[in-house]
Every structure is written in C-alpha cells, then in structure tokens.
Design an enzyme around this catalytic site. Structure first.
Site, PDB file in Angstrom:
ATOM      1  N   LEU A 270      40.769  29.269  37.693  1.00 39.72           N
ATOM      2  CA  LEU A 270      40.173  29.108  39.015  1.00 39.72           C
ATOM      3  C   LEU A 270      41.288  28.655  39.951  1.00 39.72           C
ATOM      4  O   LEU A 270      42.184  27.914  39.535  1.00 39.72           O
ATOM      5  CB  LEU A 270      39.064  28.053  38.998  1.00 39.72           C
ATOM      6  N   ASP A 271      41.229  29.096  41.198  1.00 38.01           N
ATOM      7  CA  ASP A 271      42.198  28.609  42.181  1.00 38.01           C
ATOM      8  C   ASP A 271      42.149  27.088  42.223  1.00 38.01           C
ATOM      9  O   ASP A 271      41.086  26.486  42.029  1.00 38.01           O
ATOM     10  CB  ASP A 271      41.861  29.141  43.576  1.00 38.01           C
ATOM     11  N   GLN A 272      43.284  26.466  42.481  1.00 42.53           N
ATOM     12  CA  GLN A 272      43.347  25.000  42.475  1.00 42.53           C
ATOM     13  C   GLN A 272      42.291  24.326  43.358  1.00 42.53           C
ATOM     14  O   GLN A 272      41.688  23.336  42.940  1.00 42.53           O
ATOM     15  CB  GLN A 272      44.750  24.535  42.883  1.00 42.53           C
TER      16      GLN A 272
ATOM     17  N   VAL B  32      39.321  25.283  43.975  1.00 48.59           N
ATOM     18  CA  VAL B  32      37.961  25.670  43.584  1.00 48.59           C
ATOM     19  C   VAL B  32      37.477  24.860  42.390  1.00 48.59           C
ATOM     20  O   VAL B  32      38.225  24.609  41.444  1.00 48.59           O
ATOM     21  CB  VAL B  32      37.908  27.182  43.261  1.00 48.59           C
TER      22      VAL B  32
ATOM     23  N   HIS C 174      42.552  35.473  44.509  1.00 47.61           N
ATOM     24  CA  HIS C 174      41.828  34.976  45.687  1.00 47.61           C
ATOM     25  C   HIS C 174      40.729  35.940  46.149  1.00 47.61           C
ATOM     26  O   HIS C 174      40.376  35.987  47.328  1.00 47.61           O
ATOM     27  CB  HIS C 174      42.795  34.734  46.856  1.00 47.61           C
TER      28      HIS C 174
END
Length: 224
Positions: free
Chosen positions: A61-63, A65, A161
C-alpha cells in the site's frame, strides 16, 4: 510507530502468514537507512518470539494509505500468494472519500497510465504509449455528504498510485491527497489521505480455505 505496537496491528497469524492493519504514514518497505517499516518491524517481532524472522512482502500500500495487508512467513507461502496475486485471485476493496459528486452511482474506470520514476508519480495518458499500462477499477457511491462522496472501490489491476490517479482524472480527487488533489488544503493534508484498503480476501496458501478480513478506516471518512 515502534516495534512494540506492531503487535497491535496483527489481525491474524499462523505458521504461514501474517495479516496486519497498516497505519497511515507507515511504510511497508523503506529504502531509507534507519527508517522503520512494516517488513523490518515484523521481522523483529518474529525474532523476539524466537521464530525464523522471515517476512515476504506479497503486496503493498502507498505509505499514506491505511488498510489490510498479508505477509508470508516462508518462501513457499510467498510463492503461492504471489501466484494468486498474478492470477487476479486477491480481492482488494477500498474506501475513498472524494471531493465532488458523480451522476453515475456505479461505474468502471479504464485508463492508460504512465509512471514517472523520477518524480514518483503517475498520470493518465489519452492513448496507449510504449510506457503506458492499462488501469481498471470499479466503484460505487455509498454515501454523499455536504463535502463529497464516499466510494467503495474494487481494483481490477494494480498500477502505481492507481486509485488516486484515476479518481483525480475522473474529477473525484481524494481528500488529503496532496500529490494528486489540486484542491487539497494544508488542513486536509495534515489529516491524511482518505483512502483505506478496508477489505481483503484470498486463499490460504497451504490450507486453501478462503480468508477474509475487514477493517474500518480512521481519520477523515464519513460514517457509512
């Protein structure tokens, strides 16, 4: 976050897998020397228990999120889970609180996306290029507020993203997304991005039974 409370993020654990809730702002993996990430924290956790400190990152997961992630505790489990990912057998569902409204209460978004490694950003391009990849997601509107809409999103591809870029391109930028939401205020950014991977399902890599997990987001999300 520190090593001790990594234990509080664990939703499920057995001999083969660890399922965790990732907090917003905490990286899954980090290239920065001395920066604690989930991978290292879980290895420390296993070593502290006297277990083999092997942790394989299956998906990310993106940081900024928050949400549910599964990690493998051995190479065979990692390979089987990665195989499921590649075959599209992981079901990942997100909640996103977006600025704006849409007439289509359910829709599928399909775009070509390009990643720029230098700026760590992605963008939608109008037609296929040598560097672009197809991105697809579906959404439905769960709730509308005075400020925006709460969407439930199912990913059909896994691009860099992807949710953030596709929703912004569709005129539905996510609250708190300083990177892709041009309307994001400083106050919004401080609250964090309103995106959560709140449901995850997959087959257990050894027992082959269906595993399902769900968490509720914290932060700037309207109650469903």
């Amino acid at each position: 976050m520190n090593i001790i409370n990594i234990e509080n993020t664990i939703l499920y654990e057995d001999k083969y897998i660890l399922v965790c809730r990732k907090e917003a702002g905490f990286p899954v993996q980090s290239k920065r020397l001395g920066t604690l990430d989930m991978e290292c924290a879980l290895r420390n956790y296993l070593a502290k228990k006297g277990q083999e400190p092997y942790v394989a990152v299956v998906h990310r997961l993106d940081q900024p999120v928050q949400g549910v992630l599964v990690f493998a505790k051995d190479r065979k489990s990692a390979a089987k889970l990665s195989g499921q990912m590649q075959q599209g057998k992981f079901e990942k569902t997100y909640l996103a609180y977006v600025q704006g409204y849409t007439e289509k209460k359910e829709d599928v978004l399909v775009n070509e996306m390009e990643k720029d490694g230098k700026t760590n950003t992605s963008k939608v391009v109008l037609k296929k290029t040598s560097n672009s990849k197809r991105a697809e997601l579906s959404y439905k509107v769960l709730k509308e507020t005075e400020k925006g809409s709460l969407l439930e999103i199912s990913l059909r591809t896994g691009r860099h993203h992807q949710i953030r870029v596709q929703l912004a391109h569709a005129g539905l930028p996510i609250f708190g997304d300083a990177k892709y939401n041009p309307k994001c205020t400083k106050e919004d950014a401080e609250q964090g991005i309103s995106l959560c991977a709140y449901k995850l399902s997959f087959l257990h890599p050894v027992e082959r039974r269906k595993m399902e997990f769900e968490v509720m987001p914290v932060g700037n999300f309207p109650i469903v």
